[in-house]
Design an enzyme around this catalytic site. Structure first.
Site, PDB file in Angstrom:
ATOM      1  N   GLU A   1       0.884  -1.186   0.245  1.00  0.00           N
ATOM      2  CA  GLU A   1       0.698   0.095   0.508  1.00  0.00           C
ATOM      3  C   GLU A   1       1.027   0.969  -0.051  1.00  0.00           C
ATOM      4  O   GLU A   1       0.271   2.293   1.066  1.00  0.00           O
ATOM      5  CB  GLU A   1      -1.244  -0.275   1.055  1.00  0.00           C
ATOM      6  CG  GLU A   1      -1.779  -1.422   0.500  1.00  0.00           C
ATOM      7  CD  GLU A   1      -2.738  -1.478   2.379  1.00  0.00           C
ATOM      8  OE1 GLU A   1      -3.202  -0.587   3.079  1.00  0.00           O
ATOM      9  OE2 GLU A   1      -3.856  -2.041   1.869  1.00  0.00           O
TER      10      GLU A   1
ATOM     11  N   GLU B   1      -5.150  -8.713  -1.702  1.00  0.00           N
ATOM     12  CA  GLU B   1      -5.611  -8.506  -0.550  1.00  0.00           C
ATOM     13  C   GLU B   1      -6.872  -7.774  -0.172  1.00  0.00           C
ATOM     14  O   GLU B   1      -7.074  -6.532  -1.080  1.00  0.00           O
ATOM     15  CB  GLU B   1      -4.632  -7.556   0.445  1.00  0.00           C
ATOM     16  CG  GLU B   1      -5.385  -7.483   2.198  1.00  0.00           C
ATOM     17  CD  GLU B   1      -4.068  -6.261   3.291  1.00  0.00           C
ATOM     18  OE1 GLU B   1      -2.782  -6.583   2.596  1.00  0.00           O
ATOM     19  OE2 GLU B   1      -4.985  -5.913   3.635  1.00  0.00           O
TER      20      GLU B   1
END
Length: 560
Positions: free
Chosen positions: A223, A340
């Site tokens: 991220e 994810e």
């Protein structure tokens, strides 16, 4: 996804199946009891009954997933990771998970294999213990002044040994996420600058090779793409770092027939950033991984409303579609993965993201992602938080575990173009089956209406001899269909109906064909057995239910 049109087709001719086998390219309407969109009141349940049709084009696939499409994650969060006043991670970290638990082992082995992605927010604060290093291997400590709310932590090699021994026993395929912030500094604008220092990662790779550990893929970062979470890295710098990782992997695994994949960036989709990133990696990247939390924060009290809203679910297709377009336009060999996906960020929502209702969102995501040629979909998490496939404390499977296992066993690689004519509350997907024929996934988001579903398959034949009825519609191809309520001996389909215990969407107990699914005292995952239905009968989707329907007798060109 769903059209509201209804169609009527007058009967004209009766032909034997032997003649129909020569009509390749025509549309075979296999069982159309329930054709149209009429609504009535059920005499048995008191609820409404509506009818509709699933249309499947068997000519060619629109996507092709991996055999091991289903993936789940294990995270680094320690027990004192808390969100909205609730600490839901318990002992589910990579550093403290009970690897001796029988249910955990059996739950993974049931997939044969299950991909497991090791990573998460704190992976970018992890160092890997080096052999001969006398310094202690420190653990994460809560500190709100630190990025991500914790100090740096360390992976002991003894724990890495234990994890790899467990994964080998369980038959898991491991993707490990590296710390992508090593060697960088945080600039005045909050972004991470400088090149990645790969030396610690290289030590872990070499150690793993020397120990004979099989790693399916090495992923860089979590991220940090686009605007990032906590900090971010430019697309150009990230691409350069991925090329460096690929060079290390190629060098260290020189002489290996099969080398691990290189993946990244493990971040939220940002079209411009992702396009620059893929373009500049020069095919050093095997899989581009993006994360999905499109339901918003776990504290949201309207999560169920979003999950049951077809329009909201439809909106989830945009990142899949946009990423597919980027990869096609660049002509790259890089494939798309969901690295994810927990739906609701900050650990999910207890009795929602770990309850029956979440299978509506999860399975719809699997169907949608597949339709856009996504190769792998990693669920956050296997265990831990409020969105685990397994209960964090007891390891007992939550409803989504069984949804994932059924998908894994039934839905084959080739994705078929599928639409539904009728209520918008019915979601429909279909694949070539893993065994033979085709498998449908039907999701009924309506809590008051039973849906009677007919299935129309274009360019398909059955492999059993039977008598069918040809119909004709002006301006369209010919269709063949089973006469309503007919019985044709020996032509059956297999159905798997998932419902919540007592109809409670918050239930963590799921029923398969009316029977509770539960592990036994030895921690054995229960068998998932279908019921058989005559091929000519409509598929019945009860209110708030999920149906997998395997039709082994249908053959289409897309599945050959």
């Amino acid at each position: 996804m769903a059209s509201t049109k209804t169609e009527t087709q007058p009967n004209q001719y009766l032909y034997q199946m032997g003649y129909l086998l020569n009509l390749l390219g025509l549309c075979l309407l296999l069982f159309l009891a329930g054709h149209g969109s009429k609504t009535a009141v059920s005499e048995t349940t008191g609820g409404a009954v509506t009818e509709g049709t699933v249309y499947i084009n068997g000519t060619a696939s629109i996507g092709r997933i991996y055999e091991d499409f289903i993936c789940a994650t294990l995270d680094w969060w320690p027990p004192d990771k808390c969100d909205y006043g609730t600490c839901s991670w318990g002992m589910a970290s990579l550093l403290n998970l009970d690897l001796g638990n029988k249910i955990l082992l059996n739950a993974i082995k049931a997939f044969s294999p299950l991909k497991i992605r090791l990573g998460g927010t704190l992976q970018d604060k992890v160092t890997y213990q080096s052999i001969g290093n006398a310094q202690p291997c420190t653990q994460f400590v809560r500190n709100n002044a630190e990025m991500f709310g914790f100090t740096e932590g360390c992976l002991p090699m003894s724990r890495w040994d234990d994890l790899n021994g467990f994964f080998k026993m369980a038959g898991a395929k491991v993707i490990f996420g590296f710390n992508a912030l090593t060697g960088r500094t945080i600039g005045s604008d909050g972004s991470a600058v400088g090149a990645w220092n790969s030396s610690n990662a290289e030590c872990l790779i070499r150690y793993s090779v020397n120990k004979g550990y099989t790693i399916h893929g090495w992923e860089l970062g979590n991220e940090l793409s686009g605007s990032g979470i906590g900090t971010s890295i430019s697309a150009a710098q990230y691409a350069s770092d991925v090329i460096g990782l690929q060079n290390k992997v190629q060098d260290i695994y020189r002489g290996f027939e099969i080398k691990p994949l290189v993946l990244g960036p493990g971040g939220f989709f940002d079209a411009n950033w992702f396009q620059q990133f893929v373009k500049q990696t020069n095919n050093s990247l095997q899989a581009i991984t993006h994360h999905i939390y499109n339901l918003g924060p776990g504290v949201d009290d309207h999560l169920i409303d979003k999950i049951l809203d077809p329009s909201y679910l439809d909106g989830g297709s945009q990142p899949f579609s946009n990423l597919q377009s980027i990869l096609k336009s660049l002509g790259t060999s890089t494939t798309a993965w969901v690295g994810e996906a927990g739906g609701a960020y900050n650990s999910g929502h207890n009795l929602v993201t770990n309850a029956f209702v979440f299978s509506f969102w999860y399975l719809d995501q699997l169907g949608m992602a597949s339709s856009y040629d996504t190769k792998t979909y990693c669920r956050q998490s296997l265990i831990g938080g409020n969105y685990g496939l397994l209960n964090t404390d007891t390891f007992v499977p939550n409803p989504d575990y069984y949804s994932a296992l059924l998908w894994h066993r039934l839905m084959g690689r080739n994705v078929l173009p599928t639409s539904f004519s009728g209520t918008k509350k019915l979601r429909a997907y279909s694949h070539c089956s893993k065994q033979s024929g085709i498998t449908l996934l039907l999701i009924n988001l309506d809590g008051n209406t039973t849906v009677q579903i007919g299935v129309s398959v274009e360019n398909a034949i059955t492999n059993k001899t039977s008598t069918l009825q040809l119909t004709h519609e002006t301006g369209r191809s010919k269709f063949a269909r089973m006469p309503r309520n007919s019985r044709i001996g020996g032509i059956m389909r297999e159905e798997y109906h998932l419902t919540a215990q007592n109809g409670d969407l918050h239930s963590q107990t799921v029923l398969l064909n009316g029977k509770i699914l539960t592990v036994n005292s030895s921690g054995i995952i229960p068998p998932l057995e279908p019921i058989e239905k005559n091929l000519s009968d409509p598929i019945t989707a009860a209110p708030f239910s999920i149906v997998f329907a395997h039709i082994p007798t249908i053959q289409v060109p897309a599945c050959t």
